[in-house]
Write a protein that holds these residues in place. Structure first.
Motif, PDB file in Angstrom:
ATOM      1  N   TYR A  44       0.824  -1.210   0.000  1.00  0.00           N
ATOM      2  CA  TYR A  44       0.000   0.000   0.000  1.00  0.00           C
ATOM      3  C   TYR A  44       0.856   1.256   0.000  1.00  0.00           C
ATOM      4  O   TYR A  44       0.494   2.266  -0.612  1.00  0.00           O
ATOM      5  CB  TYR A  44      -0.938  -0.009   1.210  1.00  0.00           C
ATOM      6  N   THR A  47       2.315   1.759  -3.575  1.00  0.00           N
ATOM      7  CA  THR A  47       1.314   2.208  -4.547  1.00  0.00           C
ATOM      8  C   THR A  47       0.717   3.566  -4.176  1.00  0.00           C
ATOM      9  O   THR A  47       0.017   4.171  -4.990  1.00  0.00           O
ATOM     10  CB  THR A  47       0.168   1.192  -4.646  1.00  0.00           C
ATOM     11  N   GLU A  49      -1.579   4.051  -2.010  1.00  0.00           N
ATOM     12  CA  GLU A  49      -2.998   3.911  -1.673  1.00  0.00           C
ATOM     13  C   GLU A  49      -3.285   4.279  -0.221  1.00  0.00           C
ATOM     14  O   GLU A  49      -4.380   4.745   0.110  1.00  0.00           O
ATOM     15  CB  GLU A  49      -3.466   2.479  -1.938  1.00  0.00           C
ATOM     16  N   SER A 163     -10.324  -3.488   0.333  1.00  0.00           N
ATOM     17  CA  SER A 163     -10.352  -2.889  -1.000  1.00  0.00           C
ATOM     18  C   SER A 163     -11.607  -2.053  -1.226  1.00  0.00           C
ATOM     19  O   SER A 163     -11.564  -1.033  -1.921  1.00  0.00           O
ATOM     20  CB  SER A 163     -10.250  -3.978  -2.071  1.00  0.00           C
ATOM     21  N   LEU A 166     -11.093   1.379   0.444  1.00  0.00           N
ATOM     22  CA  LEU A 166     -10.170   2.204  -0.340  1.00  0.00           C
ATOM     23  C   LEU A 166     -10.835   2.720  -1.607  1.00  0.00           C
ATOM     24  O   LEU A 166     -10.651   3.882  -1.988  1.00  0.00           O
ATOM     25  CB  LEU A 166      -8.919   1.406  -0.687  1.00  0.00           C
ATOM     26  N   LYS A 170     -11.637   6.644  -2.477  1.00  0.00           N
ATOM     27  CA  LYS A 170     -11.077   7.252  -3.683  1.00  0.00           C
ATOM     28  C   LYS A 170     -12.168   7.888  -4.538  1.00  0.00           C
ATOM     29  O   LYS A 170     -11.964   8.951  -5.128  1.00  0.00           O
ATOM     30  CB  LYS A 170     -10.298   6.210  -4.495  1.00  0.00           C
ATOM     31  N   LYS A 175      -7.808  10.580   0.170  1.00  0.00           N
ATOM     32  CA  LYS A 175      -6.603   9.786   0.383  1.00  0.00           C
ATOM     33  C   LYS A 175      -6.696   9.160   1.775  1.00  0.00           C
ATOM     34  O   LYS A 175      -6.992   9.840   2.754  1.00  0.00           O
ATOM     35  CB  LYS A 175      -5.355  10.662   0.287  1.00  0.00           C
TER      36      LYS A 175
END
Length: 263
Positions: A44, A47, A49, A163, A166, A170, A175
Motif C-alpha cells: 500500500y 502504490t 494507496e 479494497s 479504499l 477514492k 486519500k
C-alpha cells in the motif's frame, strides 16, 4: 493485534451492530494484516494507496486528532495548538460535527485540516458496501457544510480497511491516512500522561504522523501530555504541519530530485 478493538467494541456498539449483518471477521494475527488486510503494508505504501508517514527532508511532523469534536476538550486543544503556532489534522466523526459545527468551523478558520473519520465510527470491514459508502459520503457533506472546504483525507476507524473501503474513499476524492505505528500514544485508553508523552517523543522522525484523540471516554490525559510534547518538539526544531502539507512537501522534494536528475 490492534489493542483498541476491545475499547471500540464497547464504545461503538451501535455502529458495530449496524454493520454486523455484513460481517467480514478479522482473523489476522499481525499488525500489518490487521490493519492492511491480505496485502502487506509495503504494498500500500509503494502504490500510494495508504499513508502511514511521509518521510521528508525537513523537520516537520503531523499531529492528528481523531473522534471529535468534543465541546470541552477540542477547544482546549485548539488553544494549546495556537500557542505553539501548530497546525494539526482533525479526523472528525460526522455525527459529532453535526452536533458541534461551530467547533469544526473554528478548526478550519485557524488553519487546521478537516478530514473524514466516518459518521458513526463503525469497523468498516464489517459493513456492507452500501453502509461504507453512506458513512463516508454523509460525513463528507456535513464537514463540507461546517468547514466550508471539502475534505481530501480519510482515516478508517481503528485503522481497519479493505479494497472496498479504499475504492469508496477514492471515489469521494479522499486519500486514506493512518499513522506512524512507532508512536504508540494510546491516549484513547488514558494510560497515563507519561505513557502518552513517551509514545509521542520516542523515535521521532521527519514526516511522522502522530495519533491523538480529542475525544475519549472519561477525563482526557491528552491535553496534559501535549503541554509537554509541544514545547519539546518545538525546542528540537520541529514544525507542526497538516498531513496535506507533508504530502505537498514530499511532492516538491520528488520534483526537485527529478529536475536535478535531468540536468
Amino acid at each position: 493485534m490492534n489493542t483498541r478493538r476491545g475499547h471500540w467494541a464497547k464504545r461503538g456498539k451501535a455502529a458495530t451492530i449496524a454493520c454486523g449483518l455484513a460481517a467480514i471477521l478479522l482473523t489476522a494475527a499481525s499488525s500489518d494484516e490487521a490493519h492492511a488486510g491480505p496485502k502487506p503494508r509495503a504494498y500500500y505504501e509503494s502504490t500510494g494507496e495508504v499513508i502511514w508517514e511521509v518521510p521528508v527532508g525537513e523537520k516537520a511532523i503531523a499531529l492528528t486528532f481523531d473522534d471529535g469534536p468534543d465541546p470541552k476538550d477540542t477547544p482546549q486543544i485548539l488553544d494549546l495548538l495556537r500557542e505553539y503556532d501548530a497546525k494539526a489534522t482533525f479526523f472528525i466523526m460526522g455525527r459529532k460535527a453535526r452536533e458541534h459545527p461551530e467547533i469544526v468551523k473554528r478548526e478550519a478558520l485557524e488553519g487546521h485540516e478537516i478530514a473524514n473519520h466516518t459518521f458513526t465510527h463503525p469497523v468498516l470491514v464489517r459493513c456492507s458496501t452500501k453502509q461504507i459508502r453512506k458513512e463516508i459520503e454523509d460525513t463528507q457533506e456535513i464537514l463540507t457544510s461546517a468547514a466550508g472546504v471539502r475534505p481530501v483525507l480519510f482515516r478508517p476507524p481503528e485503522g481497519f480497511f479493505d479494497s472496498r473501503v479504499l475504492e469508496i474513499s477514492k471515489q469521494q476524492g479522499l486519500k486514506t491516512v493512518l499513522w506512524s505505528w512507532h508512536h504508540p500514544t494510546d491516549d484513547w485508553s488514558r494510560p497515563g500522561v507519561g505513557h502518552i508523552v513517551r509514545g509521542a517523543l520516542g523515535d521521532v522522525r521527519n514526516g511522522d504522523i502522530i495519533l491523538f484523540h480529542d475525544y475519549v471516554h472519561g477525563p482526557t490525559q491528552t491535553i496534559a501530555a501535549l503541554r509537554q510534547i509541544l514545547p519539546k518538539l518545538a525546542k528540537d526544531g520541529y514544525r507542526f504541519v497538516t498531513v496535506s502539507e507533508l504530502l505537498r512537501g514530499k511532492a516538491q522534494e520528488n520534483q526537485a530530485e527529478r529536475m536535478g536528475a535531468t540536468k
